[in-house]
Scaffold this active site. Sequence first.
Site, mmCIF file in Angstrom:
data_model
loop_
_atom_site.group_PDB
_atom_site.id
_atom_site.type_symbol
_atom_site.label_atom_id
_atom_site.label_comp_id
_atom_site.label_asym_id
_atom_site.label_seq_id
_atom_site.Cartn_x
_atom_site.Cartn_y
_atom_site.Cartn_z
ATOM 1 N N GLU A 122 0.835 -1.198 -0.322
ATOM 2 C CA GLU A 122 0.126 0.087 0.013
ATOM 3 C C GLU A 122 0.765 1.222 -0.091
ATOM 4 O O GLU A 122 0.728 1.958 1.012
ATOM 5 C CB GLU A 122 -1.046 0.146 1.279
ATOM 6 N N GLU A 180 -5.226 -8.578 0.772
ATOM 7 C CA GLU A 180 -6.143 -8.444 1.711
ATOM 8 C C GLU A 180 -7.630 -8.123 1.469
ATOM 9 O O GLU A 180 -7.734 -7.474 0.143
ATOM 10 C CB GLU A 180 -5.620 -6.823 2.521
HETATM 11 C C1 BG6 Z 1 -4.633 -2.128 5.362
HETATM 12 C C2 BG6 Z 1 -3.094 -2.203 5.846
HETATM 13 O O1 BG6 Z 1 -4.497 -0.647 4.942
HETATM 14 O O2 BG6 Z 1 -5.720 -1.900 6.307
HETATM 15 C C3 BG6 Z 1 -3.377 -3.151 7.136
HETATM 16 O O3 BG6 Z 1 -2.243 -3.147 4.737
HETATM 17 C C4 BG6 Z 1 -4.329 -2.523 8.156
HETATM 18 O O4 BG6 Z 1 -2.128 -3.041 7.689
HETATM 19 C C5 BG6 Z 1 -5.706 -2.606 7.211
HETATM 20 O O5 BG6 Z 1 -4.260 -2.918 9.234
HETATM 21 C C6 BG6 Z 1 -6.811 -2.423 8.133
HETATM 22 O O6 BG6 Z 1 -6.868 -0.836 8.368
HETATM 23 P P1 BG6 Z 1 -7.272 -0.654 9.958
HETATM 24 O O7 BG6 Z 1 -7.006 0.947 10.083
HETATM 25 O O8 BG6 Z 1 -8.677 -0.852 10.175
HETATM 26 O O9 BG6 Z 1 -6.320 -1.098 10.880
#
Ligand code: BG6
Length: 476
Positions: A168, A376
């Site tokens: 990201e 993800e």
């Molecule tokens: C992504 C990242 O942006 O989203 C993760 O790669 C992150 O590291 C995930 O934890 C969820 O985001 P958040 O802010 O809800 O923890």
Amino acid sequence: YKQLKAFPKDFLWGSASAAYQVEGAWNEDGKGPSVWDEFVKIPGKTFKGTNGELAVDHYHRYKEDIALMKEQGLKAYRFSIAWTRIFPNGRGEINQAGLDFYINLVDELIANGIEPLVTLYHWDLPQALQDEYMGWESRQVIDDFVNYATVLFETFRGKVKYWISLNEQNIFIQLGYLMAVHPPAVVDPKRMYEANHIANLANASVIKKFHEMDMPGQIGPSFAYTPNYSFDSNPLNVLAAEDTEDIMANFWLDVYAWGEYPIFAMNYLKEQGVAPTIEPGDMALLKEGKPDFLGVNYYQTATHVFNPLNGVGMGKMNTSGKKGSSEETGMPGVSKKVANPFIDRTNWDWEIDPQGLRIALRRMTSRYRMPILITENGLGEYDKITETNEIHDDYRINYLSSHVKAIQEAITDGVTVLGYCTWSYTDLLSWLNGYQKRYGFVYVDQDETQNGSLTRYKKDSYYWYQNVIATNGEEL
Ligand code: BG6
């Protein structure tokens, strides 16, 4: 609906994490401090001042975590390597004890039949490099990043077949240099686009190196893709959405896939006086660093209307976990984000849009024609543990199952998807939201005061995914 195609036989049913969010052991075995180790010390930057010093102690409990993965039938585990464990000061002598941790982790995964997917960089830049030359703002970081990655390529040649270069880039750059909610906590669009261009060069250089070393396997970046929609058919709003897509998505994806900056976005940056400095040879290098696949992190879509020049600018994100508490946000002269009336939102105002994932996969395929690895996707929510240690996260099952269905539809449409990693495997530290916002299949007894027992408990979603994997996606 037409007959859905089955998931490929070798589909990578996976799940993901990142070093800073799970490992803990922040100063053990010679590890150096990262920019996150330092940033969290600034009062008010993270939810209740949480930090990753202990996180969920994966550093000491990785065997227990991998045993849970094995029992679940997980095919692939995506994790990141902390640069500061390998080179405590960013470069120089290798810290063997740090490297050994990952050698053991990879061996343990392979011994249990789980494919390791390794992220080279998930935001934890060595603080030494930030201090010495301002990290991503200096071209010196390109050589240091390649040097670090080369050690990992040599160490894991043949063992690790899937590599993610930068996680990201669009997020760590924008949150770090525009919104000041990530290190180095700067609000300066000019510096942001300069740092971003250097990150592009570093990304391309590492991919080029991987190919020059004739590494078995594949490498690609993970992009946080939020597909942009127009609120309605008003041509002004349609244009607003298309401009946003160019500035917020194509601006990274075109560079990864084609080694080119998109025309409209680049013109916009020039008008604003914030376009990056492009030196001779840069564009050729970007073209030489072509990835083997595009990684995508998908959480939500964004819907837009036209935003006049005197309209709203960047608003604050919802880190409170109270639905409806996000501020209005937009780019003056381009677009303003509005709520999509057709879809629901999480308590952190993230829009829940499974078809948006299908749209993301299709747009990427139409434009780039490359295989895609979903690195993800998941739902961050409050979870409650019952007196008998059960976690009934049916909302997470609904979220994940509708997204997996959308992937199957995209595959049926003709998209090549290599695998699917949920975010996250165990619960972990959310950078800005502590432990109240949970994503895992495995509940971890840990809270903002870091006084939890760290015991692991399987959520209902753990068993649900176990069955999805066992049926290769036939039963959702
Ligand atoms: C992504 C990242 O942006 O989203 C993760 O790669 C992150 O590291 C995930 O934890 C969820 O985001 P958040 O802010 O809800 O923890």
